[in-house]
Design an enzyme around this catalytic site. Structure first.
Site, PDB file in Angstrom:
ATOM      1  N   TYR A  30      26.243 -87.893 -45.578  1.00 20.81           N
ATOM      2  CA  TYR A  30      26.761 -86.673 -46.214  1.00 20.81           C
ATOM      3  C   TYR A  30      25.988 -85.431 -45.756  1.00 20.81           C
ATOM      4  CZ  TYR A  30      30.051 -88.549 -49.695  1.00 20.81           C
ATOM      5  OH  TYR A  30      31.130 -89.111 -50.334  1.00 20.81           O
ATOM      6  N   LYS A  37      24.663-102.069 -44.226  1.00 19.00           N
ATOM      7  CA  LYS A  37      25.261-102.772 -43.095  1.00 19.00           C
ATOM      8  C   LYS A  37      24.149-103.005 -42.076  1.00 19.00           C
ATOM      9  CE  LYS A  37      29.199-103.222 -41.716  1.00 19.00           C
ATOM     10  NZ  LYS A  37      29.954-104.503 -41.528  1.00 19.00           N
ATOM     11  N   ASP A  40      30.754-104.426 -46.643  1.00 15.01           N
ATOM     12  CA  ASP A  40      32.130-104.942 -46.611  1.00 15.01           C
ATOM     13  C   ASP A  40      32.258-106.159 -47.533  1.00 15.01           C
ATOM     14  OD1 ASP A  40      30.444-106.342 -44.876  1.00 15.01           O
ATOM     15  OD2 ASP A  40      31.956-106.626 -43.309  1.00 15.01           O
TER      16      ASP A  40
HETATM   17  C1  IPM Z   1      32.386 -88.326 -55.801  1.00 14.62           C
HETATM   18  C2  IPM Z   1      33.358 -87.502 -55.012  1.00 14.62           C
HETATM   19  C3  IPM Z   1      32.600 -86.536 -54.122  1.00 14.62           C
HETATM   20  C4  IPM Z   1      31.796 -87.352 -53.145  1.00 14.62           C
HETATM   21  C5  IPM Z   1      33.459 -85.475 -53.409  1.00 14.62           C
HETATM   22  C6  IPM Z   1      34.332 -84.710 -54.359  1.00 14.62           C
HETATM   23  C7  IPM Z   1      32.607 -84.556 -52.595  1.00 14.62           C
HETATM   24  O1  IPM Z   1      34.229 -88.319 -54.310  1.00 14.62           O
HETATM   25  O2  IPM Z   1      31.574 -87.743 -56.544  1.00 14.62           O
HETATM   26  O3  IPM Z   1      32.426 -89.545 -55.689  1.00 14.62           O
HETATM   27  O4  IPM Z   1      32.297 -87.743 -52.078  1.00 14.62           O
HETATM   28  O5  IPM Z   1      30.634 -87.586 -53.425  1.00 14.62           O
END
Ligand code: IPM
Ligand code: MG
Length: 369
Positions: free
Chosen positions: A142, A193, A226
């Protein structure tokens, strides 16, 4: 009298209407329990973009820093789909998580007895299910760099994201998971993984090391992501605490949520480290999204957000009596067959978002009278 500083960011889509139901509970607490929350409201996501041109302003971020806890609705919607990436509603949420260093995301998937039939899985597979997913929230793919979309000399485009974890990041999230497991079923499944990713190899080694040095009395299993997805729908009750990275945690928690009957049932807590004053930053939010297709129709399920508020009472404010009361009231109105449309079944009573909130208050009155 107790006063806690609470920042409410209702967000987009169904966020505001479900937050209205939490506001009822907050009023009730003030009136009936003498617990006054000093509530400040702000914007996040598309709602913030529309007003300020950014999904999370510096001012709102500062308010979040200053609050004892933040309660968040949901962000996103088709309306903002074509914005540049850094202005999209989701970026407001990610910025909040990153800046408050909310590295530990707790996502409990609990099946209420009244809802066992609402799950898409057979009753015996989900009855009594109680899983805690501990998702790393401020690292991994992320936020990893390099990232972006580049144009190659061939004219082709190339999209890049990077999965990256340091030992420190792995150890601190694993520590949360082991600690929680000790207070629950004493079992941790660590998910990665390691068969294809070096970051997964590191993850596995560090979790094992922490286990051996500090938590050897906790049962530890390593599992590939998975396989975990498959096991979650095959035999979910084998799990107690699942600890995993940001992306796998995102995916597996949606899967676990559905075991409970509806995504509309799953709360979450995102916690930072304890500071010198013994306090930690915390954001509480439902796992579900903003559901723009059903927004403003008064049909959304407010329970995930109400349960998130309950987690706040428990984790941030040590108010377990009030949290128990709220959770018991939710259980009771489900036992009384009240259902929003997402968990509606034959023979049950279909209620609106508002009616769910009002019934909850009546139940809390009843339980305390
Ligand atoms: C979550 C959501 C968020 C994420 C999005 C909205 C950015 O899906 O909190 O699970 O991917 O973390
Ligand atoms: Mg998600």
């Amino acid at each position: 009298m107790i006063t806690k500083k609470l920042l409410i960011l209702a967000g987009d889509g169904i966020g505001p209407e479900i937050m209205t139901q939490v506001q009822r509970v907050i009023c009730w607490m003030a009136k009936k329990r003498n617990i006054t929350f000093d509530v400040n409201e702000g914007l996040i996501g598309g709602a913030s973009y529309d007003k300020f041109g950014h999904p999370l302003t510096d001012e709102t971020l500062q308010d979040a820093f200053d609050a004892d806890a933040v309660l968040l609705g949901s962000v996103g919607g088709y309306k903002w789909d074509n914005l540049s990436f850094d202005l999209r509603p989701e970026q407001g949420l990610l910025r909040l998580r990153k800046n408050l260093e909310l590295f530990a995301n707790l996502r409990p998937a609990v099946v209420f007895d009244a809802l066992v039939d609402a799950s898409s899985l057979k009753t015996e597979i989900v009855k009594g299910l109680d899983i805690m997913i501990v998702r790393e929230l401020t690292g991994g793919i992320y936020f990893g760099k390099p990232r972006g979309i580049e144009i190659l000399s061939t004219g082709e485009r190339r999209g890049v994201n990077t999965q990256v974890y340091t030992t420190g990041e792995i150890i601190r999230i694993a520590d949360v998971a082991f600690d929680l497991a000790q207070k629950r079923g004493n079992k941790v499944h660590s998910i990665e993984k390691a068969n294809v990713m070096e970051s997964g190899v590191l993850w596995r080694e560090e979790v094992q090391k922490l286990h051996d040095t500090k938590y050897s009395a906790v049962e530890l299993y390593h599992m590939y992501a998975d396989n975990c997805a498959m096991q979650l729908v095959r035999n979910p009750k084998q799990f107690d605490v699942i600890v995993t990275d940001n992306l796998f945690g995102d995916i597996l928690s949606d899967c676990a949520a559905m075991l409970t009957g509806s995504l509309g049932m799953l709360p979450s807590a995102s916690l930072g480290s304890l500071n010198a004053k013994g306090k930690r930053h915390a954001v509480y939010e439902p796992v579900h999204g903003s559901a723009p297709d059903i927004a403003n129709k008064d049909i959304a399920n407010p329970i995930a957000t109400l349960l998130s508020f309950s987690m706040m009472l428990r984790y941030s404010f040590n108010m377990s009596v009030e949290a128990d009361l709220l959770e018991q009231s939710i259980k009771n109105i489900l036992d009384a067959d009240l259902r929003t449309s997402d968990i509606m079944q034959l023979g049950k009573i279909k209620v609106s978002t508002t009616m769910m909130g009002e019934s909850l208050i009546s139940e809390m009155n009843k339980l305390t009278s």
